[in-house]
Design a protein around this motif. Structure first.
Motif, PDB file in Angstrom:
ATOM      1  N   GLN A 233       3.676   6.582 -15.353  1.00 40.80           N
ATOM      2  CA  GLN A 233       5.054   6.134 -15.155  1.00 40.80           C
ATOM      3  C   GLN A 233       5.497   6.570 -13.766  1.00 40.80           C
ATOM      4  OE1 GLN A 233       7.492   8.138 -18.110  1.00 40.80           O
ATOM      5  NE2 GLN A 233       7.575  10.017 -16.910  1.00 40.80           N
ATOM      6  N   GLY A 234       6.750   6.257 -13.426  1.00 42.11           N
ATOM      7  CA  GLY A 234       7.303   6.701 -12.154  1.00 42.11           C
ATOM      8  C   GLY A 234       6.825   5.903 -10.962  1.00 42.11           C
ATOM      9  N   PHE A 235       6.719   4.583 -11.103  1.00 48.19           N
ATOM     10  CA  PHE A 235       6.250   3.758  -9.986  1.00 48.19           C
ATOM     11  C   PHE A 235       7.349   3.546  -8.947  1.00 48.19           C
ATOM     12  CE2 PHE A 235       3.551   2.855 -13.611  1.00 48.19           C
ATOM     13  CZ  PHE A 235       2.306   3.096 -13.058  1.00 48.19           C
ATOM     14  N   SER A 236       8.595   3.799  -9.327  1.00 49.11           N
ATOM     15  CA  SER A 236       9.712   3.923  -8.389  1.00 49.11           C
ATOM     16  C   SER A 236       9.867   2.711  -7.475  1.00 49.11           C
ATOM     17  CB  SER A 236       9.569   5.223  -7.572  1.00 49.11           C
ATOM     18  OG  SER A 236       9.516   6.349  -8.422  1.00 49.11           O
ATOM     19  N   GLY A 237       9.741   1.517  -8.072  1.00 51.46           N
ATOM     20  CA  GLY A 237       9.934   0.299  -7.303  1.00 51.46           C
ATOM     21  C   GLY A 237       8.788  -0.079  -6.406  1.00 51.46           C
TER      22      GLY A 237
ATOM     23  N   TYR B 106      14.642  -3.296 -15.400  1.00 51.61           N
ATOM     24  CA  TYR B 106      14.566  -1.876 -15.081  1.00 51.61           C
ATOM     25  C   TYR B 106      13.244  -1.524 -14.410  1.00 51.61           C
ATOM     26  CZ  TYR B 106      18.650  -0.995 -18.009  1.00 51.61           C
ATOM     27  OH  TYR B 106      19.911  -0.993 -18.538  1.00 51.61           O
ATOM     28  N   ILE B 107      13.350  -0.678 -13.410  1.00 49.57           N
ATOM     29  CA  ILE B 107      12.193   0.030 -12.877  1.00 49.57           C
ATOM     30  C   ILE B 107      12.326   1.496 -13.281  1.00 49.57           C
ATOM     31  CG2 ILE B 107      11.845  -1.562 -10.963  1.00 49.57           C
ATOM     32  CD1 ILE B 107      13.221   0.505  -9.147  1.00 49.57           C
ATOM     33  N   ASP B 108      11.231   2.238 -13.215  1.00 46.84           N
ATOM     34  CA  ASP B 108      11.260   3.647 -13.592  1.00 46.84           C
ATOM     35  C   ASP B 108      11.050   4.506 -12.353  1.00 46.84           C
ATOM     36  OD1 ASP B 108       8.657   2.610 -13.408  1.00 46.84           O
ATOM     37  OD2 ASP B 108       7.818   4.221 -14.603  1.00 46.84           O
ATOM     38  N   ILE B 109      11.988   5.407 -12.109  1.00 44.36           N
ATOM     39  CA  ILE B 109      11.883   6.265 -10.939  1.00 44.36           C
ATOM     40  C   ILE B 109      11.753   7.733 -11.385  1.00 44.36           C
ATOM     41  CG2 ILE B 109      13.207   4.694  -9.494  1.00 44.36           C
ATOM     42  CD1 ILE B 109      15.537   6.716  -9.677  1.00 44.36           C
ATOM     43  N   THR B 110      11.052   8.519 -10.597  1.00 44.47           N
ATOM     44  CA  THR B 110      10.998   9.961 -10.773  1.00 44.47           C
ATOM     45  C   THR B 110      11.929  10.613  -9.759  1.00 44.47           C
ATOM     46  OG1 THR B 110       9.097  10.059  -9.280  1.00 44.47           O
ATOM     47  CG2 THR B 110       8.637   9.941 -11.647  1.00 44.47           C
ATOM     48  N   ARG B 111      12.191  11.895  -9.936  1.00 42.62           N
ATOM     49  CA  ARG B 111      13.114  12.577  -9.018  1.00 42.62           C
ATOM     50  C   ARG B 111      12.590  12.562  -7.586  1.00 42.62           C
ATOM     51  NH1 ARG B 111      15.213  18.355 -10.831  1.00 42.62           N
ATOM     52  NH2 ARG B 111      16.187  18.106  -8.782  1.00 42.62           N
ATOM     53  N   ASN B 112      11.291  12.734  -7.419  1.00 48.28           N
ATOM     54  CA  ASN B 112      10.714  12.768  -6.073  1.00 48.28           C
ATOM     55  C   ASN B 112      10.121  11.429  -5.651  1.00 48.28           C
ATOM     56  OD1 ASN B 112       8.389  12.681  -7.640  1.00 48.28           O
ATOM     57  ND2 ASN B 112       7.888  14.842  -7.322  1.00 48.28           N
TER      58      ASN B 112
ATOM     59  N   PRO C 134      15.442   5.090 -15.835  1.00 37.82           N
ATOM     60  CA  PRO C 134      15.467   3.637 -15.671  1.00 37.82           C
ATOM     61  C   PRO C 134      16.569   3.229 -14.686  1.00 37.82           C
ATOM     62  CG  PRO C 134      15.614   4.287 -17.998  1.00 37.82           C
ATOM     63  CD  PRO C 134      15.888   5.501 -17.171  1.00 37.82           C
ATOM     64  N   VAL C 135      16.240   2.377 -13.750  1.00 37.25           N
ATOM     65  CA  VAL C 135      17.190   1.901 -12.746  1.00 37.25           C
ATOM     66  C   VAL C 135      17.151   0.375 -12.745  1.00 37.25           C
ATOM     67  CG1 VAL C 135      17.734   1.806 -10.289  1.00 37.25           C
ATOM     68  CG2 VAL C 135      16.984   3.954 -11.319  1.00 37.25           C
TER      69      VAL C 135
ATOM     70  N   VAL D  48       0.850  -1.191   0.000  1.00 37.23           N
ATOM     71  CA  VAL D  48       0.000   0.000   0.000  1.00 37.23           C
ATOM     72  C   VAL D  48       0.886   1.242   0.000  1.00 37.23           C
ATOM     73  CG1 VAL D  48      -1.694   1.311   1.328  1.00 37.23           C
ATOM     74  CG2 VAL D  48      -1.896  -1.179   1.162  1.00 37.23           C
ATOM     75  N   GLY D  49       0.495   2.243  -0.789  1.00 30.75           N
ATOM     76  CA  GLY D  49       1.265   3.471  -0.873  1.00 30.75           C
ATOM     77  C   GLY D  49       1.980   3.598  -2.207  1.00 30.75           C
ATOM     78  N   TYR D  50       2.979   4.473  -2.233  1.00 33.13           N
ATOM     79  CA  TYR D  50       3.715   4.771  -3.461  1.00 33.13           C
ATOM     80  C   TYR D  50       5.218   4.706  -3.181  1.00 33.13           C
ATOM     81  CZ  TYR D  50      -0.926   6.573  -4.532  1.00 33.13           C
ATOM     82  OH  TYR D  50      -2.281   6.693  -4.689  1.00 33.13           O
ATOM     83  N   GLY D  51       6.003   5.045  -4.186  1.00 37.75           N
ATOM     84  CA  GLY D  51       7.453   4.984  -4.029  1.00 37.75           C
ATOM     85  C   GLY D  51       8.017   6.052  -3.114  1.00 37.75           C
ATOM     86  N   CYS D  52       7.232   7.071  -2.798  1.00 33.53           N
ATOM     87  CA  CYS D  52       7.646   8.102  -1.847  1.00 33.53           C
ATOM     88  C   CYS D  52       6.777   8.003  -0.598  1.00 33.53           C
ATOM     89  CB  CYS D  52       7.528   9.489  -2.466  1.00 33.53           C
ATOM     90  SG  CYS D  52       5.827   9.950  -2.907  1.00 33.53           S
ATOM     91  N   ALA D  53       7.260   8.585   0.474  1.00 36.41           N
ATOM     92  CA  ALA D  53       6.523   8.557   1.741  1.00 36.41           C
ATOM     93  C   ALA D  53       5.355   9.534   1.707  1.00 36.41           C
ATOM     94  CB  ALA D  53       7.461   8.902   2.890  1.00 36.41           C
TER      95      ALA D  53
END
Length: 430
Positions: A366-370, A344-350, A257-258, A81-86
């Motif tokens: 996009q930008g699911f950040s893992g 690869y996963i796709d990350i955003t800056r934030n 891409p990471v 549950v949640g997203y790649g950022c807090a």
């Protein structure tokens, strides 16, 4: 599942080896028309296609390789549950009210994931439970604060397990305790992707594999061009994530891409495997360069981590992953990794989700950040609703600001490597 039956057209992995062969769908040939054209047969694209078909739209999906070939079929399988950022990052970006809406959407996304699995009878080894485990005292303090904040501000119950309680479930001395989330869990990623594809086809979706899109033609009726065909549509959904590769340059500047990697041991046997994680939960530490692990249905340990910010796998990857696994579980000193794969996963800056519209009829996510196993399905549902005229949820996501990665094509990767090296050093120093 039949183990060790390789899937043609997929990168080697335990996921592919443990799935029965699925015949390839035919590529797009010649001109075709549809209501909605979807680029990418991963979780986002397939969920959007399924939801739109159930609303009565004609939908066609173009996949460059095979269903779930990218991150959807290779990821760590942890659905959180949640997203790649807090949540506090979202509060800083969009304010408390919208941050609360976004978190509630993510809870809906998890419920949708479980409902989708049950409704379409997708055999993907779903298991309940996820533990975030601290190594450093500062991490423990932060997790305890998180539990209080999530209860008070988001009405989301989480459990704190002290070290003794954690040892009842996890046979490792490495961690100081656990933040346990009973609503999150884990699954077999490729099995879930292939189950989504079957459900979408049953709803009337046309799937074309081996149909890489080489150009997006924008206009009142957009056109996706492949080497052998053209698909025109009233609406387009771009769900290529880390694999857009020139289709929409303005999206690529806001995504990086990471590489990340996962190994699978040989089968340990039911007794030995369950002795490692007694309640069959998924586990991830909270380092910046994190380790994550869980058990498979055939009693292997699946162990991931080792993020890499260059285009090449790290040198000595197998030895490094094996050392990391044995640091968590010294009792596996005699156990090797039978499979090792990455993607690869796709990350955003934030690290926040980047979903929205390029034009009034071209949508993207996009930008699911893992953190995409659950949120990708939410993205598909949110975009499908917006195409059908209910854009309230997508409007909230579009209010999240996203900056470009600095340095352009030449320097953005070296700059990111330097930044990540600092975070890794901070993990080591505590």
């Amino acid at each position: 599942m039949s183990v060790d039956t390789p899937q043609s057209g997929y990168p080697p992995s335990w996921y592919a080896a443990s799935q029965a062969e699925v015949p390839a769908r035919p590529p797009l040939r010649g001109p075709a028309q549809t209501d909605v054209a979807v680029l990418g047969a991963g979780y986002t694209g397939l969920t959007a296609a399924l939801a739109l078909a159930e609303k009565g739209y004609r939908v066609s999906v173009l996949e460059a390789a095979r269903v779930g070939w990218g991150a959807s079929g290779r990821n760590g399988g942890q659905a959180i549950v949640g997203y790649g950022c807090a949540p506090d990052t979202l509060e800083a970006l969009v304010g408390e009210a919208d941050a609360r809406r976004l978190f509630d959407f993510s809870r809906d996304g998890m419920a949708m994931l479980k409902h989708r699995i049950a409704r379409h009878n997708i055999d993907c080894d779903w298991r309940d439970g996820h533990a975030s485990v601290p190594i450093q005292p500062r991490q423990e303090r932060a997790l305890r604060v998180d539990i209080e904040r999530m209860a008070a501000r988001y009405n989301y119950p989480l459990e704190w397990w002290d070290r003794a309680r954690l040892r009842q479930e996890l046979a490792s001395e490495r961690y100081l305790g656990a933040l346990y989330d009973p609503a999150s869990g884990h699954l077999h990623p490729l099995a879930y992707a292939q189950g989504l594809a079957r459900a979408a086809e049953a709803a009337g979706v046309t799937l074309h594999e081996h149909s890489p899109v080489v150009r997006l033609q924008r206009g009142p009726r957009a056109v996706l061009h492949t080497a052998q065909g053209q698909l025109s549509a009233d609406f387009v959904v771009l769900a290529g994530n880390a694999w857009l590769q020139g289709i929409a340059p303005e999206l690529e500047t806001r995504m990086m891409p990471v590489g990340t990697y996962i190994g699978a041991t040989q089968p340990l046997g039911a007794e030995r495997a369950r002795a490692l994680i007694r309640n069959d939960m998924a586990v991830a530490d909270v380092n910046w360069a994190l380790d994550y692990f869980r058990l498979s249905r055939d009693h292997r340990l699946l162990f991931g981590g080792q993020a890499n910010y260059s285009a090449l796998p790290p040198p000595g990857l197998r030895a490094s992953m094996t050392r990391r696994m044995r640091r968590v579980f010294p009792q596996l000193a005699d156990v090797e990794l039978e499979y090792l794969w990455g993607g690869y996963i796709d990350i955003t800056r934030n690290r926040a989700p980047h979903w929205g519209r390029l034009t009034p009829n071209i949508y993207f996510a996009q930008g699911f950040s893992g953190h995409g196993v659950a949120s990708t399905g939410l993205a598909g549902e949110v975009i499908a609703a917006a195409i059908a005229g209910q854009a309230e949820r997508l409007d909230v996501f579009e209010r999240i600001p996203h900056g470009v990665f600095p340095g352009g094509k030449a320097l953005r990767m070296p700059l990111l490597v330097a930044a990540m090296s600092w975070y890794k050093l901070r993990d080591l120093l505590g």
